[in-house]
Write a protein that holds these residues in place. Structure first.
Motif, short mmCIF file in Angstrom:
data_model
loop_
_atom_site.label_atom_id
_atom_site.label_comp_id
_atom_site.label_asym_id
_atom_site.label_seq_id
_atom_site.Cartn_x
_atom_site.Cartn_y
_atom_site.Cartn_z
N GLY A 255 0.80 -1.21 0.00
CA GLY A 255 0.00 0.00 0.00
C GLY A 255 0.84 1.26 0.00
O GLY A 255 0.42 2.30 -0.53
N ASP A 256 2.05 1.17 0.57
CA ASP A 256 2.91 2.35 0.67
C ASP A 256 3.81 2.52 -0.55
O ASP A 256 4.25 3.64 -0.85
N LYS A 257 4.11 1.42 -1.24
CA LYS A 257 5.02 1.46 -2.39
C LYS A 257 4.37 0.74 -3.57
O LYS A 257 4.88 -0.25 -4.07
N LYS A 258 3.26 1.27 -3.98
CA LYS A 258 2.46 0.63 -5.03
C LYS A 258 3.22 0.54 -6.35
O LYS A 258 3.14 -0.47 -7.05
N LEU A 259 3.93 1.61 -6.70
CA LEU A 259 4.65 1.61 -7.97
C LEU A 259 5.62 0.44 -8.05
O LEU A 259 5.67 -0.28 -9.05
N PHE A 260 6.37 0.22 -6.98
CA PHE A 260 7.37 -0.85 -6.96
C PHE A 260 6.71 -2.22 -7.07
O PHE A 260 7.12 -3.05 -7.89
N PHE A 261 5.69 -2.45 -6.26
CA PHE A 261 5.11 -3.80 -6.20
C PHE A 261 4.16 -4.12 -7.36
O PHE A 261 3.73 -5.26 -7.50
N VAL A 262 3.84 -3.13 -8.19
CA VAL A 262 3.08 -3.42 -9.40
C VAL A 262 4.02 -3.70 -10.57
O VAL A 262 3.84 -4.66 -11.31
N ILE A 263 5.05 -2.87 -10.71
CA ILE A 263 5.91 -2.97 -11.90
C ILE A 263 6.89 -4.12 -11.83
O ILE A 263 7.04 -4.88 -12.79
N ILE A 264 7.57 -4.28 -10.71
CA ILE A 264 8.65 -5.27 -10.63
C ILE A 264 8.18 -6.70 -10.91
O ILE A 264 8.78 -7.40 -11.74
N PRO A 265 7.11 -7.19 -10.26
CA PRO A 265 6.71 -8.58 -10.52
C PRO A 265 6.36 -8.85 -11.98
O PRO A 265 6.70 -9.91 -12.52
N ILE A 266 5.69 -7.91 -12.63
CA ILE A 266 5.29 -8.12 -14.02
C ILE A 266 6.50 -8.02 -14.95
O ILE A 266 6.64 -8.81 -15.88
N ALA A 267 7.38 -7.06 -14.69
CA ALA A 267 8.57 -6.93 -15.53
C ALA A 267 9.46 -8.16 -15.43
O ALA A 267 10.09 -8.57 -16.42
N LEU A 268 9.52 -8.79 -14.26
CA LEU A 268 10.34 -10.00 -14.10
C LEU A 268 9.88 -11.12 -15.01
O LEU A 268 10.67 -11.99 -15.40
N PHE A 269 8.60 -11.12 -15.35
CA PHE A 269 8.05 -12.14 -16.25
C PHE A 269 8.78 -12.13 -17.60
O PHE A 269 8.93 -13.16 -18.24
N THR A 270 9.26 -10.94 -18.03
CA THR A 270 9.96 -10.84 -19.30
C THR A 270 11.41 -11.30 -19.20
O THR A 270 12.11 -11.36 -20.20
N PHE A 271 11.85 -11.61 -17.98
CA PHE A 271 13.17 -12.21 -17.78
C PHE A 271 13.05 -13.73 -17.71
O PHE A 271 13.90 -14.44 -18.23
N LYS A 272 11.98 -14.21 -17.04
CA LYS A 272 11.81 -15.66 -16.84
C LYS A 272 10.32 -15.96 -16.68
O LYS A 272 9.66 -15.43 -15.78
N LEU A 273 9.80 -16.83 -17.54
CA LEU A 273 8.36 -17.12 -17.54
C LEU A 273 7.89 -17.71 -16.23
O LEU A 273 6.76 -17.46 -15.79
N THR A 274 8.72 -18.49 -15.57
CA THR A 274 8.30 -19.22 -14.36
C THR A 274 7.86 -18.28 -13.25
O THR A 274 7.12 -18.69 -12.35
N ILE A 275 8.29 -17.03 -13.30
CA ILE A 275 8.04 -16.09 -12.21
C ILE A 275 6.66 -15.44 -12.31
O ILE A 275 6.26 -14.67 -11.45
#
Length: 585
Positions: A251-271
């Motif tokens: 709730g305090d760092k919405k930008l970080f916790f929305v972007i990072i998990p989805i962007a990691l998908f483009t590094f490795k599908l399993t994530i």
């Protein structure tokens, strides 16, 4: 070492600047006031850099010119925001000014140790076969239609390889510098040490450093070579740790916790199940009628994904390779369906074989030597925590009702990632960070109390021991390589050891030092007259043929590689230059 240092400086300047640009834009447009530390800003910048880099890659090679453009952009940004720069600089300086000499050493020693450790590149097959060549394709050309027809693994299109291309510094040192994943690890290590010191040596943070140490010594081999697994693993462990230590942070760092998990998908599908974190935040915003913030937060990762999808289609003809079930495009360069089917089956079968090996070694331990005990312990770590976790979770639900509800949401995410991993190819290296995150999750539940417990003496000893262990590892590893590859005896055509002061020591040079290197690359003329080289150079004597990073471009024949399903003879060019791409005959 000079090459690694310059590379790390360039990466840090770009990522920290791009992360600050993103956070500032978000706060201004959405009227938020989210503040981020160095590590979070660094990771946000890594993901945000993918947007201009991916767009540029449609028309331009991703090389030193793109890096120069990014550096100029960063400098202009800080000049235009001089006062903001001074505020940021003072915060950083003040945070380090309060450190004692011992605490400063605990930060510095692991950084230098990791730099020394990755001087010696290791012979990881995927790195030698296609990672380094894929980085060269990114450096030399804009995204190439049908590139996956030359080597289908290029179509995995990990954004790690795209980022690595602009930071390779090949134009300066004549060969690639591969250090990105290690700098990400350093960022996480420094954050963990800072958390320990600032918390007064709180037990759960001390345990996190022990878990990270376990990860380093289990998967450390991937740090000294290119690796599409390392960054997703390191960052996923970091994400889980932040969620546990700061359950309110979504709730305090919405930008970080929305972007990072989805962007990691483009590094490795399993994530991909980490995206549940992003979805949770967006749903909460929608429920609270924060539509403007939700739309902007969704827009940025969607752009990263769409650009990645477009690059996938250009290289392979598929939205996601090798998921042949999602076949919605008709292009002349599409990789034949049987290649995608074979590769998907191969990934799964390799994963099952790796998991079976782990289980077999647990059931049939060789405990008559230290190495045997160590291997048994490492294999047990991959399996036991996941099996034990339901018991610990149920215990916590009953006995520790004061724990935040997001702590149990984290458990759902962990199970989702492990479930997808098992379904898609359960090789431990694919989700090593998640497997160690499960261990940390169990430790967190067991040691969580209403009042945080501080252990200053034990914490100081353990953090100092970590720094010393990293230093010992770097030195002992260097001595091991020096002796193993007989570097004390100069060989004809081999690189002087003193060159490590300038750049990394490639695996090919290590083979040369043992006179085991085979320099056999046969030219093959394509239909348009361009030359591509066919490797007959094995990774080890009588081993599999690999391409290294040169000559370029290079591939192997289907007859020489059981995991290659389409031979170069069945591929033709689409135009007069390699940039025009390739298609099946």
């Amino acid at each position: 070492m000079l090459a690694i240092t310059i590379s790390w400086i360039a990466i840090s300047v770009v990522f920290l600047s791009m992360g600050d640009i993103l956070a500032s834009l978000y706060n201004r447009l959405c009227k938020q006031n989210e503040q981020y530390g160095l590590t979070d800003t660094f990771l946000l910048g890594m993901c945000f850099t993918l947007i201009p880099l991916s767009i540029a890659s449609f028309w331009l090679p991703s090389n030193h010119y793109v890096l120069l453009a990014l550096l100029v952009t960063c400098v202009v940004y800080w000049i235009t925001r001089k006062n903001h720069f001074l505020v940021v600089f003072r915060k950083i300086r003040s945070s380090f000014a309060h450190l004692s000499l011992l605490q400063s050493a605990i930060f510095i020693i692991p950084i230098i140790s990791l730099m020394i450790a990755i001087i010696w590149q290791v012979g990881v097959f995927d790195s030698l076969l296609y990672h380094q060549q894929n980085i060269r394709w990114n450096e030399e050309f804009a995204v190439v239609p049908g590139l996956g027809n030359i080597e289908h693994r290029y179509s995995f299109n990990s954004n790690y390889l795209l980022l690595s291309a602009i930071f390779s510094l090949r134009a300066i040192f004549g060969e690639g510098v591969y250090s990105l994943q290690v700098l990400v690890l350093i960022a996480v290590i420094c954050w963990t040490i800072k958390e320990i010191i600032q918390s007064g040596y709180e037990i759960k943070r001390i345990l996190l450093l022990l878990i990270i140490t376990g990860y380093i010594f289990t998967f450390g081999y991937s740090l000294a070579a290119t690796s599409t697994d390392a960054i997703p693993n390191i960052v996923s462990l970091y994400l889980i740790a932040k969620l546990l230590l700061y359950p309110d942070s979504p709730g305090d760092k919405k930008l970080f916790f929305v972007i990072i998990p989805i962007a990691l998908f483009t590094f490795k599908l399993t994530i991909i199940p980490l995206g549940l974190i992003s979805l949770y935040i967006l749903v909460q915003l929608a429920r609270n009628k924060g539509y403007r913030t939700a739309l902007l937060l969704a827009f940025i990762p969607v752009v990263i994904l769409v650009l990645w999808f477009i690059r996938n289609v250009i290289t392979s003809g598929y939205l996601i390779f090798p998921l042949h079930e999602i076949d919605i495009f008709t292009v002349d360069w599409k990789i034949p369906a049987f290649v995608a089917i074979e590769e998907k089956d191969f990934i799964f079968s390799c994963g099952i074989r790796a998991l079976n090996d782990v289980i077999w070694q647990i059931v049939h331990p060789e405990l008559n030597s230290f190495d045997g005990i160590y291997r048994w312990g490492m294999n047990l770590i991959f399996i036991a925590p996941t099996l034990l976790s339901p018991v610990v979770v149920v215990y916590s639900l009953i006995k520790k009702r004061y724990l935040h509800k997001n702590v149990y949401f984290v458990y759902i995410i962990l199970l989702a990632v492990i479930g997808l991993w098992y379904w898609g190819g359960p090789d431990p290296r694919f989700i090593g960070g998640i497997l160690f995150a499960v261990i940390y999750y169990i430790c967190y539940l067991l040691f969580a109390t209403r009042e945080e417990k501080l252990y200053p003496k034990a914490g100081t000893i353990l953090t100092a021991a970590f720094a010393l262990l990293m230093g010992y590892w770097a030195v002992s590893r260097s001595i091991k390589f020096y002796n193993m590859f007989d570097l004390k005896t100069p060989k004809a055509n081999s690189r002087p050891v003193s060159n490590i002061l300038i750049r990394q020591y490639p695996y090919r040079e290590l083979l040369k030092s043992l006179t085991l290197y085979t320099d056999e690359f046969l030219p093959y003329k394509l239909d348009n007259g361009a030359i591509i080289y066919i490797s007959k150079s094995p990774e080890i004597p009588d081993g599999r043929f690999v391409c290294f990073e040169s000559p370029f471009p290079c591939t192997v024949l289907q007859a020489d590689a059981p995991g290659k399903y389409q031979d170069i003879s069945s591929v033709t060019t689409r135009g007069k230059s390699l940039q025009d791409g390739f298609r099946p005959k």
